[in-house]
Design a protein around this motif. Structure first.
Motif, PDB file in Angstrom:
ATOM      1  N   SER A  18       0.816  -1.211   0.000  1.00 21.54           N
ATOM      2  CA  SER A  18       0.000   0.000   0.000  1.00 21.54           C
ATOM      3  C   SER A  18       0.849   1.259   0.000  1.00 21.54           C
ATOM      4  CB  SER A  18      -0.908   0.020   1.236  1.00 21.54           C
ATOM      5  OG  SER A  18      -1.629   1.233   1.312  1.00 21.54           O
ATOM      6  N   ALA A  19       0.430   2.247  -0.779  1.00 16.36           N
ATOM      7  CA  ALA A  19       1.121   3.533  -0.800  1.00 16.36           C
ATOM      8  C   ALA A  19       0.999   4.272   0.528  1.00 16.36           C
ATOM      9  CB  ALA A  19       0.582   4.403  -1.929  1.00 16.36           C
ATOM     10  N   THR A  20       0.052   3.863   1.376  1.00 16.74           N
ATOM     11  CA  THR A  20      -0.097   4.499   2.687  1.00 16.74           C
ATOM     12  C   THR A  20       1.054   4.158   3.623  1.00 16.74           C
ATOM     13  OG1 THR A  20      -1.438   2.635   3.476  1.00 16.74           O
ATOM     14  CG2 THR A  20      -2.610   4.516   2.530  1.00 16.74           C
ATOM     15  N   THR A  21       1.916   3.215   3.240  1.00 20.70           N
ATOM     16  CA  THR A  21       2.987   2.756   4.132  1.00 20.70           C
ATOM     17  C   THR A  21       4.363   3.254   3.732  1.00 20.70           C
ATOM     18  OG1 THR A  21       3.268   0.711   2.861  1.00 20.70           O
ATOM     19  CG2 THR A  21       1.700   0.659   4.671  1.00 20.70           C
ATOM     20  N   TYR A  22       4.447   4.063   2.672  1.00 30.07           N
ATOM     21  CA  TYR A  22       5.756   4.501   2.198  1.00 30.07           C
ATOM     22  C   TYR A  22       6.429   5.433   3.201  1.00 30.07           C
ATOM     23  CZ  TYR A  22       4.301   2.795  -2.434  1.00 30.07           C
ATOM     24  OH  TYR A  22       3.881   2.024  -3.484  1.00 30.07           O
ATOM     25  N   MET A  23       7.715   5.174   3.472  1.00 35.56           N
ATOM     26  CA  MET A  23       8.517   6.010   4.361  1.00 35.56           C
ATOM     27  C   MET A  23       9.932   6.084   3.797  1.00 35.56           C
ATOM     28  SD  MET A  23       7.069   4.586   8.059  1.00 35.56           S
ATOM     29  CE  MET A  23       7.695   5.944   9.059  1.00 35.56           C
ATOM     30  N   THR A  24      10.807   6.822   4.463  1.00 31.41           N
ATOM     31  CA  THR A  24      12.191   6.962   3.995  1.00 31.41           C
ATOM     32  C   THR A  24      13.147   6.559   5.103  1.00 31.41           C
ATOM     33  OG1 THR A  24      12.088   9.305   4.592  1.00 31.41           O
ATOM     34  CG2 THR A  24      11.727   8.739   2.284  1.00 31.41           C
ATOM     35  N   PRO A  25      13.403   5.266   5.271  1.00 30.38           N
ATOM     36  CA  PRO A  25      14.383   4.823   6.260  1.00 30.38           C
ATOM     37  C   PRO A  25      15.768   5.382   5.944  1.00 30.38           C
ATOM     38  CG  PRO A  25      13.761   3.013   4.807  1.00 30.38           C
ATOM     39  CD  PRO A  25      12.819   4.138   4.529  1.00 30.38           C
TER      40      PRO A  25
END
Length: 580
Positions: free
Chosen positions: A134-141
Motif C-alpha cells: 500500500s502507498a499508505t505505508t511509504y517512508m524513507t528509512p
C-alpha cells in the motif's frame, strides 16, 4: 539497573572483544536446549565495536556510541549499568534518532557492503517502496538492509542495538498501516533476499516440514510445494508474505480442518535482540514458541518457519462472481447456513464470503469455495452455493487444481501502489447479521464513494469454527485466546482501496464511523466478540489485548525473558505491542 542473562552478557562480551563463539548452520531444526545451551551465532569473531568506531570517525561524531558502552562490558556475569544506555536513550528523546541511525547504517555498510543501501542509491529505491503493498505505508528509512541469511540478521541486530538505532522488518509488506513494517529514522530490514523452501520428509516420530525463509511469499512457497505434491497451512493470496500472516495467527484454506496457520508451525528460527539465533518449538524454548503464535514482532526477528506438510494430489476450488444483486439474499442465507452447520459437516471445506463494490461497475458477490479433495465433488457443504445461480457456476472455473494454484488465483487481482485500508472485528454468527451489516456498510461507505477514482470496497465474512479452534488446541495451542469459544464466530473484514491521497481523510473518517456502527450493531444484538484478528486490525485497535489477560501476561513474561532490554518494544516503532 538492568541485568542480562549470563549467556546474553557473554555474547555481548564476545562482540566487544572479538572472542570466538560457536558458529554453525543447519538445514533442520536443532535442539539448542534453551537459552543456556548451544546456539547458532553468526560472524562471532567480528569486532562490532571497531566497526561502530570506524563509522563514528567517518561521520565526525567520535565516541557518540562507543564512549557510552558499559564500563564493565567485557566482564561476563556482571551487571550492565543502566546509565550507559540512558545516555543514548536521552539522545533519542532529544530528536537525535537520525545520528544514531546514521552510525548504525554506516557500520552496517562497513560490515555488509552491497547488502546495505543508503538513501539516494539505486538499491535503496528498488528495495524500499516496492516492498510494500500500500502507498499508505511509504517512508524513507535511513538505510535499507537486505540480509541473505540468519547470520546476517544476527550481526546486524547487534550493531543496531549497540547503536540504539530504531529499526523495523518487512517480509511481504502486506499491511496498510504506516510504520508497521517501515521506519523513518532507522534501519529497514528487507527480508526478500531470504528465499528457497527446503522440504524435510517425515522421519520416525517427526512429521514432514517445509522450512520456509522469512523472505518467501505464499504463492512462491506453495508453487515449490506443489512440485512435490505437498500442502501446508498458509495464506490464501499469493502476494502475502509468510512472516506477518503466520505471526498474526493466519487464516488458511485448511483452517477449518487443521486450525490457524500458526497452529501447524513446528519450529521458529528466531534472532533475539542480543544476536543469539535460537529455535523455538514444543521442546525447546516452548514459552517463546507459544508466544510467537499470535504475538507478532514482539520477541525477535523470525528468520525461518518450519511448516507441517501433508501429501496433496490436488484440491477442488474456484471463485464465483455474482453480479446480480437479486442473488444477494440467497448469498446471505447460504453464508449463515455454511457458518452455522455446513462447515462443521465437512471440515475439509472453506468459503470466503465477500461483497465487493467497484467504482464504475457496481456490486459483486465474490465467493471463493474450497474443498480439500482431489475430485470434482462439491459435496453437501458447497452444493448449495453452486445452486444459487447456475449461470454463475458455469463461469466460475470451479475445478481440481494443485493446492497452490488457488492461492495464485485469488492473488492474481491484487494491486500494489494504491491507497489501502484494512480493519476488522468479530461476532458470533446470527441469521440476520450478514444482510444488516451489508446495509450499514453500503449506506455509509460504498454508496458515498462510488465515483471516487480507483475506489473498491469489500465487506467479507470469514468463519472461525469450533472445529478450527479444536484443531489448534490439538496441535498444541496458540496465544490467540479463543480456546473457550462456545460457537462459530465470524471475522468481519473491511478492505478498501483508492487512488488519490486527497481522498484519504474522507474515506478513513467514513470507515471509522462505519466500523463503530457495525460494532454497535453487534453489541445491540448480543453477538459481539472482543477478538480482533491481528492481520486485519487497524492501528488504533488492540488485537493482542483482545487475546485476554492470561495470554497478555504470558507474553509479557516471555518478552522480559528473551528481550530483557525491551528492544522490540522500544527500538521498533511500529507494530502491535504487548499491552502494559
Amino acid at each position: 539497573m538492568v541485568r542480562l542473562s549470563t549467556v546474553a552478557f557473554g555474547l555481548l562480551a564476545s562482540l566487544a572483544n572479538g572472542v570466538a563463539a560457536q558458529s554453525s548452520t543447519t538445514s533442520a531444526p536443532v535442539d539448542d536446549s534453551g537459552l543456556s545451551g548451544s546456539v547458532l551465532v553468526g560472524f562471532p569473531t567480528v569486532n562490532v565495536t571497531a566497526m561502530i568506531a570506524k563509522a563514528e570517525n567517518q561521520l565526525g561524531v567520535n565516541g557518540t556510541v562507543t564512549d557510552n558502552l558499559p564500563a564493565d562490558y567485557s566482564t561476563p556475569g556482571t551487571v550492565v549499568k543502566a546509565r550507559d544506555l540512558d545516555f543514548l536513550k536521552l539522545m533519542k528523546r532529544d530528536s537525535l534518532n537520525s545520528i544514531l541511525a546514521e552510525i548504525a547504517c554506516l557500520a552496517l555498510q562497513i560490515a555488509f557492503g552491497s547488502k546495505l543501501a543508503q538513501q539516494g542509491t539505486g538499491n535503496y529505491n528498488s528495495w524500499n517502496n516496492p516492498s510494500f503493498w500500500s502507498a499508505t505505508t511509504y517512508m524513507t528509512p535511513t538505510c535499507v538492509f537486505k540480509p541473505a541469511n540468519a547470520n546476517d540478521v544476527s550481526l546486524a541486530i547487534r550493531i543496531i542495538v549497540l547503536c540504539q538505532s530504531q529499526f523495523n522488518v518487512v517480509g511481504g509488506g502486506h499491511s496498510a498501516i504506516k510504520g508497521w513494517a517501515n521506519v523513518e529514522d532507522g534501519v529497514l530490514f528487507v527480508m526478500s533476499g531470504m528465499t528457497g523452501v527446503t522440504v524435510v520428509p517425515p522421519s520416525g516420530n517427526n512429521v514432514g516440514v517445509a522450512q520456509v525463509p522469512a523472505g518467501e511469499r505464499w504463492g512462491s512457497t506453495f508453487t515449490q510445494l506443489d512440485a512435490k505434491n505437498l500442502m501446508a497451512l498458509g495464506g490464501r493470496m499469493s502476494t502475502v508474505g509468510v512472516p506477518g500472516l503466520t505471526l498474526g495467527g493466519g487464516i488458511s484454506y485448511l483452517s477449518n480442518q487443521w486450525g490457524f496457520v500458526t497452529d501447524q508451525v513446528q519450529n521458529f528460527e528466531v534472532v533475539l535482540s542480543n544476536g543469539l539465533i535460537v529455535n523455538a518449538n514444543k521442546n525447546t524454548n516452548s514459552d517463546l514458541f507459544k508466544a510467537l503464535k499470535g504475538g507478532s514482532s514482539n520477541f525477535g526477528i523470525v528468520t525461518r518457519f518450519d511448516l507441517r506438510t501433508w501429501p496433496s494430489n490436488g484440491i477442488y476450488s474456484g471463485q464465483f462472481m455474482f453480479t446480480n444483486q437479486n442473488d444477494f439474499p440467497a448469498l446471505y442465507d447460504f453464508t449463515y447456513r455454511y457458518h452455522s452447520s455446513l462447515a462443521l459437516t465437512d471440515v475439509t471445506t472453506h468459503v470466503i464470503s465477500a461483497f465487493v463494490y467497484v467504482a464504475g461497475f457496481g456490486h459483486i458477490g465474490a465467493f471463493t469455495a474450497f474443498r480439500n479433495i482431489a475430485t470434482a465433488t462439491p459435496g453437501p457443504s458447497l452444493q448449495p452455493l453452486l445452486d444459487i445461480n447456475p449461470s454463475v457456476t458455469s463461469q466460475a472455473g470451479l475445478a481440481v487444481r494443485p493446492y497452490g494454484q488457488q492461492c495464485i488465483l485469488l492473488g492474481s487481482g491484487d494491486v500494489t501502489g494504491l491507497r489501502q485500508d484494512m480493519r476488522d472485528f468479530s461476532a458470533y454468527i446470527s441469521a440476520s447479521m450478514y444482510k444488516d451489516m451489508w446495509n450499514i456498510w453500503n449506506t455509509n461507505v460504498a454508496s458515498k464513494f462510488s465515483t471516487v477514482a480507483g475506489f473498491q470496497g469489500t465487506i467479507a465474512f470469514q468463519p472461525i469454527t469450533t472445529t478450527n479452534i479444536a484443531a489448534g488446541k490439538a496441535a498444541g495451542g496458540n496465544s490467540l485466546g479463543l480456546d473457550n469459544n462456545t460457537g462459530t464466530m465470524a471475522i468481519i473484514n473491511l478492505t478498501h482501496q483508492w487512488s488519490n491521497s486527497a481522498n484519504d481523510a474522507a474515506i478513513l473518517a467514513a470507515l471509522d464511523s462505519t466500523l463503530a456502527l457495525l460494532v454497535s450493531y453487534a453489541k445491540s444484538k448480543g453477538i459481539y466478540h472482543p477478538y480482533y484478528y491481528l492481520n486485519y486490525a487497524r492501528k488504533q485497535d488492540n488485537p493482542i489485548g483482545s487475546y485476554g489477560s492470561a495470554s497478555v501476561s504470558a507474553m509479557r513474561t516471555v518478552s522480559r525473558k528473551y528481550d530483557p532490554l525491551g528492544v522490540f518494544q522500544d527500538l521498533v516503532p511500529g507494530g502491535f505491542k504487548i499491552p502494559s
